[in-house]
Design a protein around this motif. Structure first.
Motif, PDB file in Angstrom:
ATOM      1  N   ASN A 165       9.283  -3.108  -9.045  1.00 12.76           N
ATOM      2  CA  ASN A 165      10.486  -2.631  -9.758  1.00 12.76           C
ATOM      3  C   ASN A 165      11.716  -3.249  -9.077  1.00 12.76           C
ATOM      4  N   THR A 205      20.124   1.642  -6.045  1.00 13.55           N
ATOM      5  CA  THR A 205      19.639   3.021  -6.100  1.00 13.55           C
ATOM      6  C   THR A 205      18.244   3.056  -5.498  1.00 13.55           C
ATOM      7  N   VAL A 206      18.010   4.024  -4.641  1.00  9.06           N
ATOM      8  CA  VAL A 206      16.724   4.118  -3.949  1.00  9.06           C
ATOM      9  C   VAL A 206      16.145   5.510  -4.162  1.00  9.06           C
ATOM     10  N   ASN A 207      15.011   5.577  -4.825  1.00  9.66           N
ATOM     11  CA  ASN A 207      14.308   6.844  -4.956  1.00  9.66           C
ATOM     12  C   ASN A 207      13.655   7.163  -3.612  1.00  9.66           C
ATOM     13  N   PRO A 208      13.898   8.360  -3.058  1.00 10.13           N
ATOM     14  CA  PRO A 208      13.345   8.651  -1.729  1.00 10.13           C
ATOM     15  C   PRO A 208      11.823   8.496  -1.661  1.00 10.13           C
ATOM     16  N   LEU A 209      11.129   8.723  -2.772  1.00  9.71           N
ATOM     17  CA  LEU A 209       9.671   8.571  -2.756  1.00  9.71           C
ATOM     18  C   LEU A 209       9.249   7.103  -2.705  1.00  9.71           C
ATOM     19  N   LEU A 210      10.153   6.222  -3.040  1.00  9.87           N
ATOM     20  CA  LEU A 210       9.820   4.793  -3.092  1.00  9.87           C
ATOM     21  C   LEU A 210      10.539   3.992  -2.010  1.00  9.87           C
ATOM     22  N   ASP A 264       4.085  -1.438 -11.982  1.00 10.72           N
ATOM     23  CA  ASP A 264       3.269  -0.458 -11.257  1.00 10.72           C
ATOM     24  C   ASP A 264       2.416  -1.168 -10.195  1.00 10.72           C
ATOM     25  N   GLY A 265       3.085  -1.561  -9.124  1.00  3.74           N
ATOM     26  CA  GLY A 265       2.405  -2.270  -8.055  1.00  3.74           C
ATOM     27  C   GLY A 265       3.408  -2.723  -7.011  1.00  3.74           C
ATOM     28  N   ILE A 300       8.144   2.786 -12.286  1.00  3.76           N
ATOM     29  CA  ILE A 300       7.252   3.420 -11.315  1.00  3.76           C
ATOM     30  C   ILE A 300       7.543   4.909 -11.186  1.00  3.76           C
ATOM     31  N   ARG A 321       0.969   4.955  -0.674  1.00  7.51           N
ATOM     32  CA  ARG A 321       2.063   5.836  -1.108  1.00  7.51           C
ATOM     33  C   ARG A 321       2.160   5.861  -2.637  1.00  7.51           C
ATOM     34  N   LEU A 322       1.782   4.767  -3.274  1.00 13.56           N
ATOM     35  CA  LEU A 322       1.781   4.725  -4.746  1.00 13.56           C
ATOM     36  C   LEU A 322       0.465   5.236  -5.328  1.00 13.56           C
ATOM     37  N   THR A 333      15.983   8.509 -10.460  1.00 17.68           N
ATOM     38  CA  THR A 333      17.194   7.798 -10.053  1.00 17.68           C
ATOM     39  C   THR A 333      17.552   6.811 -11.151  1.00 17.68           C
ATOM     40  N   TYR A 336       8.843  -8.862 -11.189  1.00 19.67           N
ATOM     41  CA  TYR A 336       9.970  -7.992 -10.836  1.00 19.67           C
ATOM     42  C   TYR A 336      10.216  -6.879 -11.847  1.00 19.67           C
ATOM     43  N   LYS A 364       8.061  -2.481  -1.208  1.00 22.71           N
ATOM     44  CA  LYS A 364       8.352  -3.745  -1.906  1.00 22.71           C
ATOM     45  C   LYS A 364       7.607  -3.722  -3.230  1.00 22.71           C
ATOM     46  N   SER A 365       8.057  -2.813  -4.095  1.00 25.25           N
ATOM     47  CA  SER A 365       7.360  -2.609  -5.364  1.00 25.25           C
ATOM     48  C   SER A 365       7.755  -3.694  -6.359  1.00 25.25           C
ATOM     49  N   LEU A 421       4.628   7.709 -11.378  1.00 26.83           N
ATOM     50  CA  LEU A 421       4.314   8.703 -10.345  1.00 26.83           C
ATOM     51  C   LEU A 421       4.425  10.119 -10.916  1.00 26.83           C
ATOM     52  N   ASN A 479      10.809  -1.450 -15.283  1.00 30.25           N
ATOM     53  CA  ASN A 479      10.843  -0.778 -13.969  1.00 30.25           C
ATOM     54  C   ASN A 479      10.578   0.701 -14.172  1.00 30.25           C
TER      55      ASN A 479
END
Lengths: 272, 272
Positions: free
Chosen positions: B145, B133-138, B23-24, A147, B52-53, A133, A21, B142-143, A151, A145
């Protein structure tokens, strides 16, 4: 207090929550032989931010590990400075996301050579297309965390030292591995710690030094106009391993470069 | 295509980027003996979101690993359903955050017993104090992070099945391990995929089934008032391992419970 793993002997156990996680945090410390640059600040940050995540760790035991790590690794780098990395995770197990109470943290210790040293005449940077974010509960924590930074850093090439990341309002917050400091008019400007993904130890050290000598330091959101406007007298990137790095161009725009800051305040010489 | 690691033989290498930066990404798949529930959807999501990653992986090779994993693990669970976990990372190494081009991904495969099955009469949930918090690119990925989910799940106790997480505007987005679906008036309501931290495969499967039978499904932000107001006819939590879970109370407020949805659409019986 924690279970110790040396990276040159293998990785963490399969059930480690750092892998599962990103449930942990890390420090990268510039080492000059056996001595760590800003070491006490690194250790204080790790202990404090671990506590914010609910991970308990003793500063003294961390410090002991650093001594032991230097004995183990320092000779491998031919008298060059090197980088010590501490990765602290909540430990292994738990019920899905939910941690078990009283888990024993895992600490992995690794060493690597210094990354390439930036050009003291100034570096080129760009603005990342990856938005940053920041969860207010995690602001400033160098957690696992990362990522977004990965990117953003994917766009780095040989001619680009760093990309600056902006929040959803378009303010420039920080680079992938650097905090930013702007000389504007007669004061210094930097985004507030509460807005940062990672609150660097060099940033905090330098802000204290600047205030000690009577300079005005303002912590507020930094806009693109602050950087590109006529009042900008210099943009600096801060990283505790690489030091204070002046920016020569951002997104193709030339910036005034004054290397004085990096000369006056060189934490790499001040091994606290 | 990837380097395969069995979790019962050890963890990933020390330099793995899943541990270093999260990173996965991962999938948890309910297994009934050798067969995976919604398996094709899990594999499709992993391949798509890995891309996407910037991580390339072959669906066919992933599918082969699942067959191999079932041969290895299924007999250990005494004919009970079990959980197969695939953890795919970008691989080992790179220059700090910046990945090297052409890195070989690491895939770790593990098995665990089913978590406790929720009460079919409905569960109790709360609203988390941890903002999502949600980064639009992510969004939806189900990363690895997942610290926000870890912090939120820390508040779970024996009497609480889940906590719902809200965005900074106060909309309820999802639980730590569940998507949400609301029955309101004559339609179904669920937050849009672009707003989700994790877009679950059961959510997508169920939305398709509901639309196939002619129901109206609206994807828009879900407010606390949508849930607590008089038009709410039921709140359901969706998790591909646990199924469709009706909510009996949220933050101490009773909700109408209709177990029908879980009975009509039971993906655990439909091993695609």
């Amino acid at each position: 207090m924690f279970r110790l793993y040396w990276a040159d002997e293998g990785g963490l156990p399969a059930g480690d929550r750092g892998l599962a996680y990103g449930d942990g945090l890390f420090e990268t410390i510039r080492m000059s032989g056996h001595r760590g640059v800003l070491l006490s600040r690194h250790l204080e940050r790790m202990v404090r931010d671990a506590a914010r995540l609910g991970i308990e760790v003793s500063r003294k035991e961390l410090a002991n590990v650093c001594v032991e790590a230097a004995q183990r690794f320092a000779d491998r780098f031919n008298s060059e400075d090197w980088v010590l990395k501490l990765t602290l995770t909540r430990g292994s197990g738990g019920r899905g996301y939910r941690p078990d109470p009283g888990m024993e943290p895992n600490l992995m210790v690794s060493a690597s050579p210094l990354p390439p040293v930036p050009d003291p005449a100034g570096v080129a940077v760009d603005v990342s297309k990856v938005p940053l974010t920041v969860n207010p509960l995690l602001a400033g924590i160098k957690s696992l965390n990362r990522i977004e930074q990965v990117l953003a850093a994917s766009d780095l090439g040989p001619s680009l030292f760093e990309v600056m990341m902006a929040d959803r309002d378009g303010n420039l917050v920080e680079g992938t591995r650097t905090n930013l400091l702007l000389r504007r008019g007669d004061c210094w400007l930097t985004p507030p710690a509460s807005s940062l993904a990672v609150a660097g130890v060099l940033r905090q050290w330098l802000l204290e030094r600047l205030r000690q000598r009577g300079d005005t330091v303002t912590e507020r959101p930094v806009t693109v106009n602050d950087v590109l406007g006529p009042d900008c007298q210099g943009l600096f990137l801060l990283n505790s391993v690489l030091g204070i790095v002046p920016v020569r161009t951002i997104a193709g725009h030339d910036l005034p470069v004054d290397g004085g800051l990096a000369t006056i305040f060189n934490p790499l010489e001040k091994l606290e």
